[in-house]
Scaffold this motif. Structure first.
Motif, PDB file in Angstrom:
ATOM      1  N   SER A   5       3.848   2.106  -1.444  1.00 32.88           N
ATOM      2  CA  SER A   5       3.767   1.823  -3.060  1.00 32.88           C
ATOM      3  C   SER A   5       3.150   2.750  -4.111  1.00 32.88           C
ATOM      4  O   SER A   5       3.420   3.744  -3.983  1.00 32.88           O
ATOM      5  N   THR A   6       2.188   2.862  -3.936  1.00 33.17           N
ATOM      6  CA  THR A   6       0.626   3.119  -4.168  1.00 33.17           C
ATOM      7  C   THR A   6       0.908   4.629  -4.023  1.00 33.17           C
ATOM      8  O   THR A   6       0.697   5.098  -4.665  1.00 33.17           O
ATOM      9  N   VAL A   7       0.562   4.374  -2.387  1.00 28.68           N
ATOM     10  CA  VAL A   7       0.215   5.954  -2.095  1.00 28.68           C
ATOM     11  C   VAL A   7       1.272   6.833  -2.428  1.00 28.68           C
ATOM     12  O   VAL A   7       0.963   8.184  -2.771  1.00 28.68           O
ATOM     13  N   ASN A   8       2.204   6.232  -1.968  1.00 29.07           N
ATOM     14  CA  ASN A   8       3.939   7.448  -2.247  1.00 29.07           C
ATOM     15  C   ASN A   8       3.960   7.672  -3.918  1.00 29.07           C
ATOM     16  O   ASN A   8       4.639   8.814  -3.905  1.00 29.07           O
ATOM     17  N   ALA A   9       3.243   6.330  -4.777  1.00 22.81           N
ATOM     18  CA  ALA A   9       3.928   7.460  -6.556  1.00 22.81           C
ATOM     19  C   ALA A   9       2.632   7.839  -6.470  1.00 22.81           C
ATOM     20  O   ALA A   9       3.104   8.607  -7.022  1.00 22.81           O
ATOM     21  N   LEU A  10       1.535   8.063  -5.674  1.00 24.07           N
ATOM     22  CA  LEU A  10       0.344   8.586  -6.243  1.00 24.07           C
ATOM     23  C   LEU A  10       0.673   9.837  -5.487  1.00 24.07           C
ATOM     24  O   LEU A  10       0.634  10.797  -6.347  1.00 24.07           O
TER      25      LEU A  10
ATOM     26  N   MET B 107       0.881  -1.127   0.180  1.00 23.76           N
ATOM     27  CA  MET B 107      -0.477  -0.083  -0.350  1.00 23.76           C
ATOM     28  C   MET B 107       0.809   1.012   0.492  1.00 23.76           C
ATOM     29  O   MET B 107       0.186   1.997  -0.369  1.00 23.76           O
TER      30      MET B 107
END
Length: 144
Positions: A3-8, A1
Motif C-alpha cells: 500500500s505504501t509503494v502503491n500510494a507513492l 509495504m
C-alpha cells in the motif's frame, strides 16, 4: 509495504506527468519560436523530466513485484482478464518503451549543435513518451 509503494507510485505519477508535460511544452515553444537553448533553464527542465520518469520507473518496478496481482501469473489467466492484462502487461511494457524514448531524446539532444534541433529532439521523443504514458495509465484504478 504494497500500500505504501502503491500510494507513492500513484502520487509521484502526478509530479512526473506535470514535469514531463512542462518539458514537452517548453521544447515545443522553443522549437516553434526559434529560442536559444538555455543550459540554465531548458536543460534543467528536460533533465528533471528525465529524472522524474526514471524514479517513477523504479517505483513502478518495485510495485510490480510486491503487488498481490503479480501472483496471477501463476494461475495463467492474466491474458484472459483485461484488467490484469492492463496492469501486468500493457502498462509496464508501454511505459518502459515510453521511458526508453524519453532517454533516447535526452541523449540525442546532447549531440545536436543548434538550439532548434535540440528542442526538436526533446519535443519529439518526450512527446511520444508522454503520449504512450497517458495511453496506458489504468485510469479506473488511479481515480479510485
Amino acid at each position: 509495504m504494497y500500500s505504501t509503494v502503491n500510494a507513492l507510485h500513484s502520487y509521484w505519477a502526478y509530479f512526473t506527468l506535470l514535469v514531463l508535460a512542462i518539458a514537452f511544452l517548453n521544447a515545443m515553444v522553443g522549437f516553434f519560436k526559434n529560442k536559444d537553448f538555455s543550459m540554465a533553464k531548458d536543460l534543467r527542465i528536460s533533465l528533471f523530466a528525465l529524472i522524474f520518469t526514471h524514479i517513477q520507473l523504479v517505483i513502478g518496478l518495485v510495485l510490480y513485484f510486491v503487488s498481490p496481482r503479480f501472483k496471477a501469473w501463476q494461475t495463467g489467466n492474466v491474458m484472459g482478464n483485461s484488467l490484469l492484462r492492463l496492469i501486468l502487461v500493457e502498462h509496464p511494457f508501454i511505459n518502459i518503451i515510453a521511458i526508453a524514448l524519453i532517454t533516447i531524446g535526452w541523449s540525442k539532444h546532447k549531440k545536436e549543435t543548434t538550439s532548434k534541433r535540440k528542442f526538436g529532439k526533446i519535443a519529439l521523443f518526450y512527446g511520444l513518451g508522454l503520449f504512450l504514458i497517458l495511453l496506458r495509465i489504468p485510469y479506473m484504478l488511479w481515480f479510485d
